[in-house]
Design a protein around this motif. Structure first.
Motif, short mmCIF file in Angstrom:
data_model
loop_
_atom_site.label_atom_id
_atom_site.label_comp_id
_atom_site.label_asym_id
_atom_site.label_seq_id
_atom_site.Cartn_x
_atom_site.Cartn_y
_atom_site.Cartn_z
N SER A 63 0.82 -1.21 0.00
CA SER A 63 0.00 0.00 0.00
C SER A 63 0.86 1.26 0.00
N HIS A 67 0.76 3.95 -3.09
CA HIS A 67 0.25 5.31 -2.87
C HIS A 67 1.32 6.36 -3.15
N ALA A 86 -2.65 0.75 -5.59
CA ALA A 86 -3.20 1.31 -4.36
C ALA A 86 -4.64 0.87 -4.15
N ALA A 89 -4.63 -2.71 -3.00
CA ALA A 89 -4.24 -2.83 -1.59
C ALA A 89 -5.39 -2.44 -0.67
N GLU A 90 -6.07 -1.34 -1.00
CA GLU A 90 -7.21 -0.93 -0.18
C GLU A 90 -8.33 -1.98 -0.24
N THR A 152 -12.94 3.91 -2.07
CA THR A 152 -11.51 3.96 -2.38
C THR A 152 -11.29 4.47 -3.79
#
Length: 638
Positions: A63, A67, A86, A89-90, A152
C-alpha cells in the motif's frame, strides 16, 4: 535479519517490474498469510497474531509503495499503474476485515500469555473487524465491501484530479511589479510577450503575497480555487453519499460519528462542540484582524468593500511591513533552500539525537535526495526528500511512508514530498519545512515496533499533527535561525529582525485560526449531512465563519484535498495545535534543551501506536493536556 533499504530501478524500463515485485508480490504474500490463518491448524494466540502481523506488514509495504508512486512518479503510465495497485491494496484491506472466517480465527484467541503490546494489537484487530461490519449477514457484508471499494476508487480519483489539475494564467511583465527580483528573473516572457503563472505553490504564494496588481492576485487565486472543477463535484458528492450510507449500515447516525470513534475526540458531536468553542474564541479577534487589513486595502482602493483570499496575504505583509517593520522580501533573503534544508535537519539532529547522512541511491526522480538516519551510531531508517514541483506530482506538502519499520525485519523508510522553490523561500515555507519534517522524524523514530500496526505515525489520527506543529516552534527561535538563516554574504539573520517577526506573527492570528475553523466546519458539515449543493453549502460556511469574502465563480470544495484523506477530520489541525502548544511548555525558554528533546523523543515519538495519545502526552507533561497554552497563544495580540 533486517532487510536492506529499498532499491529503486536505475533503468526507466525496469519500473513496471519493480512495481509488480513491490506491490503485487507483497499483496500475494499478504493473501497467503491470511489463507494460512484459515487453514484449520490449531495455533496459540501468539502464533495467530504473528501470522496476522506478517500479512499486515506485506499489505502495508504494498500500500505504501503504491500510494507514494501514484503521487510522485514522473511517468503518467506508471502513476496510473501505481494507482491501480493502491486500489488493490485498499480492496484487500476491506476484504480482510469483512472475512467472517478470518474474524472467527482472531475472535477465538485469548489474552492469555500475551504481553501488553500483543493484547493491544488483538483488541485493535477485533475492533476493526467490528467496525467493518464482519458480524453482519453475508448479503450485508457484500454490500459493505462494494461500498468501501467504491469509496476507495472515488478517493483516488478525487486526489488525481487535484494532483493533475494545475491551472495557469498569463500576464504582462509589468504586472509582476512588487514580486522579488529572483522571481521575475525566473519568469521571463514567452514569444507572445506574456508571462505564464501557474497555481503551483512556488508561483501562487509569491503572487498572492507580493503582486501589486490586484487583478493578477485575483486571477491566479481564482484559478487555484477552481482546481478539480468540474470533475470533482460529482466525485465528491458520491463519496459523501456513500460514506453516509456505510455509516448507517454499520449502525452509526453519520460518518463523522463512525470516523471519530477511534480518534482522541471520541464522537461526531464532540467535533461540533469543538467548532462551537473555537467559534467563540476566534470571532472577535478575526473581525479585528480583517478590519485592519480592510482599512489598509481602502487606503489603496477607496472602493474596496471586503478582503478576499486574493488580498489577504498581500495586505497581511503590507501591514507587517508598515506597522511592525517586517519586510517579507527582506526576510526571505535569509532563507535559501539549500541552507534551510541543512538547518532543519541539523536542528532535528541536535534536538532528537539523530544523524542524517547523504547517500547516493537511485530514486524515482533526479531531484530526490536520500539520507540514512542513525541514532547513537546505529542505523534507524532512511528518508527521501522530494522537495520541488514538477508536472503530475502531488502538489501540496506531506510525508508518505514507504517501508513500515518492524524490529528485526525492516528499518522504516519515509518520504517528504513538498513543492518548494529551489532558490529563496518565504518564512512560511520554512515553517512548513519544519512541520513536515516533524512527520518524517515521527515516522522514523516511531518505526522500531514489534507489530506493523503500531509502527511510525500510527497514533490516533487527530493527534498526528501535534508533533509536527510543535516542531514549527523552532522556525521562530532566534538562536535556531542564526545557525542556518544567512544572506548571500554569510551574515546571519539579525536577532532584532527575528524578534520583530515574532511580534508581527501575533497579528492576524485570529483571522488565521478563524480560517482553520472554516475548513474544520466545512469538512465536518459536509459529512454530517451531505448537502445537495456543495457550492451553496460552502457559501453558508463562509458566511458564518469567513473570515474573508469568497471570490465569485470559484469552487474551493473540489480542490480541498483533505476531504479525501482526512474526511470529516480536518479539525485534527486545530485539535493537534491545542496539544502542540501544551507540549511546547515543557521546553520553557530553551528549545534546544537536548535533555527535554530526548525525553520528548522517547515519550511521544518512539512509542508509535503502542499507547493512546492522551497517555503519551500525560507521560511527557506529567499531567493531562489542557487548552490553557493554546488560549494564551490565541489571546496574544501584536
Amino acid at each position: 535479519m533486517t532487510a536492506a533499504p529499498t532499491r529503486f530501478p536505475v533503468d526507466d524500463a525496469a519500473w513496471p517490474a519493480f512495481l509488480t515485485e513491490t506491490v503485487d508480490a507483497n499483496l500475494d504474500a499478504a493473501r497467503t498469510h491470511l489463507a494460512t490463518l484459515k487453514d484449520g491448524t490449531t495455533r496459540t494466540s501468539a502464533q495467530v497474531l504473528d501470522l496476522w502481523d506478517a500479512g499486515d506488514l506485506a499489505l502495508g509495504r504494498a500500500s505504501a509503495a503504491a500510494h507514494l508512486l501514484a503521487e510522485v512518479h514522473p511517468d503518467a503510465d506508471l502513476r496510473s499503474a501505481a494507482e491501480a495497485g493502491a486500489q488493490a491494496a485498499e480492496d484487500l484491506g476491506t476484504e480482510r476485515e469483512l472475512d467472517r472466517d478470518l474474524w472467527e480465527v482472531l475472535a477465538a484467541t485469548t489474552d492469555d500469555d500475551l504481553d501488553a503490546d500483543a493484547r493491544r494489537l488483538r483488541e485493535h484487530v477485533l475492533r476493526d473487524f467490528r467496525r467493518a461490519g464482519v458480524d453482519r449477514t453475508a448479503e450485508e457484508r457484500e454490500h459493505l465491501k462494494a461500498l468501501a471499494q467504491r469509496c476507495t476508487e472515488l478517493g483516488l480519483e478525487f486526489a488525481r484530479n487535484i494532483r493533475e489539475g494545475a491551472r495557469s494564467i498569463t500576464v504582462r511583465p509589468e504586472q509582476l511589479d512588487g514580486l522579488p527580483d529572483d522571481f521575475r528573473a525566473e519568469h521571463a516572457a514567452g514569444d507572445d510577450g506574456l508571462v505564464t503563472l501557474t497555481t503551483e505553490y512556488p508561483d501562487l504564494i509569491p503572487v498572492r503575497t507580493y503582486a501589486h496588481d490586484a487583478s493578477v492576485r485575483a486571477a491566479l487565486t481564482s484559478e487555484y480555487l477552481r482546481i478539480g472543477w468540474p470533475e470533482n463535484a460529482p466525485v465528491l458528492a458520491e463519496l459523501l453519499r456513500l460514506r453516509e450510507e456505510r455509516a448507517h449500515l454499520l449502525g452509526y447516525p453519520d460518518w463523522p460519528t463512525y470516523d471519530a470513534e477511534v480518534k482522541m475526540i471520541g464522537s461526531g458531536q464532540a467535533i461540533a462542540d469543538f467548532v462551537d468553542r473555537l467559534d467563540a474564541l476566534t470571532a472577535e479577534a478575526a473581525r479585528e484582524d480583517v478590519g485592519v487589513l480592510l482599512a489598509r486595502f481602502r487606503a489603496d482602493d477607496p472602493q474596496a468593500d471586503a478582503v478576499t483570499p486574493a488580498d489577504s496575504l498581500y495586505y497581511d505583509q503590507v501591514v507587517r511591513r508598515e506597522q511592525y517593520d517586517v519586510d517579507a522580501q527582506e526576510v526571505r533573503r535569509y532563507f535559501r533552500y539549500d541552507a534551510v534544508r541543512t538547518g532543519v535537519m541539523e536542528t532535528a539532529s541536535r534536538l532528537l539525537g539523530l544523524t542524517f547522512t547523504r547517500v547516493e541511491a537511485p530514486t524515482w526522480h533526479p531531484d530526490v535526495e536520500v539520507y540514512d538516519v542513525a541514532s547513537d551510531g546505529s542505523a534507524v531508517g532512511r528518508v527521501y526528500l522530494d522537495m520541488h514541483p514538477r508536472p503530475g506530482k502531488f502538489n501540496h506538502a506531506a510525508q508518505f511512508p514507504l517501508v513500515p519499520g518492524v524490529v528485526g525485519r525492516h528499518l522504516p523508510e519515509g518520504v517528504l514530498v513538498c513543492n518548494f522553490s529551489t532558490g529563496t523561500l518565504e518564512h512560511d515555507d520554512v515553517v512548513t519545512f519544519f512541520h513536515e519534517f516533524g512527520h518524517l522524524v515521527h515516522e522514523i523514530v516511531g518505526g522500531a515496533q514489534r507489530w506493523a500496526a503500531f509502527t511510525g505515525v500510527a497514533t490516533e489520527w487527530d493527534f498526528v499533527e501535534a508533533p509536527s506543529q510543535l516542531l514549527e516552534e523552532w522556525a521562530w527561535d532566534p538562536g535556531v535561525l542564526r545557525t542556518f538563516a544567512t544572506d548571500e554574504s554569510g551574515e546571519p539573520i539579525p536577532a532584532d529582525l527575528v524578534e520583530r517577526m515574532r511580534t508581527a506573527d501575533a497579528f492576524g492570528r485570529g483571522a488565521w485560526t478563524r480560517r482553520q475553523v472554516n475548513f474544520t466546519a466545512l469538512s465536518y458539515g459536509l459529512h454530517a449531512t451531505p448537502p445537495d449543493d456543495l457550492d451553496a453549502y460552502t457559501a453558508d460556511v463562509d458566511a458564518r465563519f469567513g473570515p474573508y469574502a469568497p471570490l465569485p465563480d470559484t469552487h474551493q470544495v473540489t480542490g480541498f484535498g483533505h476531504l479525501e484523506g482526512y474526511g470529516p477530520a480536518y479539525y485534527t489541525y486545530l485539535w493537534s495545535l491545542v496539544i502542540a502548544k501544551d507540549l511546547r511548555t515543557a521546553f520553557d525558554d530553551d528549545l534546544m534543551d537536548a535533555e527535554v528533546g530526548r525525553r520528548y523523543r522517547d515519550a511521544i515519538l518512539a512509542p508509535g501506536g503502542t499507547a493512546d495519545a492522551a497517555d503519551l502526552v500525560e507521560r511527557f507533561l506529567g499531567r493531562p493536556t489542557s487548552f490553557d497554552a493554546f488560549e494564551a497563544w490565541l489571546a496574544t495580540r501584536a
